[in-house]
Design an enzyme around this catalytic site. Structure first.
Site, mmCIF file in Angstrom:
data_model
loop_
_atom_site.group_PDB
_atom_site.id
_atom_site.type_symbol
_atom_site.label_atom_id
_atom_site.label_comp_id
_atom_site.label_asym_id
_atom_site.label_seq_id
_atom_site.Cartn_x
_atom_site.Cartn_y
_atom_site.Cartn_z
ATOM 1 N N GLU A 297 -0.064 9.349 4.814
ATOM 2 C CA GLU A 297 0.142 10.464 3.875
ATOM 3 C C GLU A 297 -0.177 11.797 4.549
ATOM 4 O O GLU A 297 0.428 12.820 4.242
ATOM 5 C CB GLU A 297 -0.697 10.240 2.605
ATOM 6 C CG GLU A 297 -0.104 9.108 1.765
ATOM 7 C CD GLU A 297 -1.107 8.343 0.927
ATOM 8 O OE1 GLU A 297 -2.214 8.861 0.673
ATOM 9 O OE2 GLU A 297 -0.783 7.205 0.522
ATOM 10 N N GLY B 27 1.216 1.768 -0.915
ATOM 11 C CA GLY B 27 1.331 2.448 -2.202
ATOM 12 C C GLY B 27 2.159 1.712 -3.236
ATOM 13 O O GLY B 27 2.671 0.617 -2.992
ATOM 14 N N SER C 165 -0.635 -2.337 0.713
ATOM 15 C CA SER C 165 -0.438 -3.285 -0.396
ATOM 16 C C SER C 165 -1.170 -4.610 -0.201
ATOM 17 O O SER C 165 -0.676 -5.670 -0.586
ATOM 18 C CB SER C 165 1.053 -3.548 -0.649
ATOM 19 O OG SER C 165 1.652 -2.395 -1.182
#
Ligand code: PGA
Length: 254
Positions: free
Chosen positions: A99, A175, A215
């Site tokens: 990110e 995410g 994840s």
């Protein structure tokens, strides 16, 4: 000797200081109860929660920061320096999360400057690497990983490796919109990462802990943590409640 297994989380832009303290106290207790000498735990909250969190006197959970500037001070509005983190005894810093790379334009060169700054301040740098979906589809995964490692660790010497951790997090797996990576895929990518590290540092490259993230959840955690080159799990959403943390911890310990 077998390396300790790392279990940690980056809370991203979630939890106020009060929410974090309650979470940390419960997670610390869970880790204490688990009584595992060979496990190491860490939680990486937002900057604003670090002062309160650092006063909690946690027994098991190490705190880290999500980012930091490469300079100690100066004209860098909005940035936090290693000196400021040291003031709260923070000696672990996550650098180059996807990110940061993809939403805030961080480059390998910037991440490298941050890694070197962390080492100058005796902090452990948790450097995140991983390919995007486009890079995966273009068959460039290993080229990207090699570049991120080589450039990110430029100027890091073999005797500084005890302060380097690497998290492999394929961007396409991270995410709410991510899809979990098959364990076989993770296995191959970690082998490539280890090979690159050994090319750079010889046998010392084997000592760098390699974490996997993206994840990770109760359905897949066990399949990752048994892989030979996986020395830890860097988990997001699945462990942001004490219950979730406990579930993943017990899957690792099974
Ligand atoms: P996720 O986050 O587990 O929620 O996919 C992982 C990460 O960004 O580190």
């Amino acid at each position: 000797m077998k390396k300790p297994f790392l279990l940690g989380t980056n809370l991203k832009m979630n939890k106020t200081a009060a929410e974090l303290c309650s979470y940390l106290q419960q997670v610390d207790e869970l880790c204490l109860k688990a009584q595992q000498d060979n496990m190491r735990y860490f939680v990486i909250p937002s900057f604003t929660a670090l002062p309160d969190a650092s006063r909690l006197n946690l027994k098991q959970v190490r705190l880290g920061a999500q980012n930091m500037c490469w300079e100690d001070q100066g004209e860098y509005t909005g940035e936090i320096s290693p000196v400021m983190l040291n003031e709260f005894d923070i000696d672990l810093v996550e650098l180059g999360h996807s990110e940061r790379r993809n939403k805030f334009g961080e480059t390998d060169e910037m991440i490298n400057k941050k890694v070197l700054a962390a080492l100058r301040h005796n902090m452990t740098a948790l450097m995140c690497i991983g390919e995007t979906r486009e890079e995966l589809e273009a068959g460039e995964t290993y080229k990207v990983l090699r570049r991120q490692i080589t450039q990110g660790l430029q100027g890091v010497s073999g005797d500084q490796l005890d302060k380097i951790w690497i998290a492999y997090e394929p961007v396409w797996a991270i995410g709410v919109s991510g899809r979990s990576a098959p364990a076989s895929y993770v296995q191959e990518a970690h082998k490539v990462i280890r090979t690159v590290l050994c090319e750079l540092y010889g046998d010392s490259g084997k000592q760098i802990p390699l974490l996997f993230g993206g994840s990770v959840n109760p359905a897949n955690a066990a399949s990752y943590c048994v892989l030979e080159q996986v020395d830890g799990l860097f988990v997001g959403r699945a462990v942001w409640t004490p219950k979730g943390f406990s579930e993943i911890l017990h899957l690792i310990l099974e």
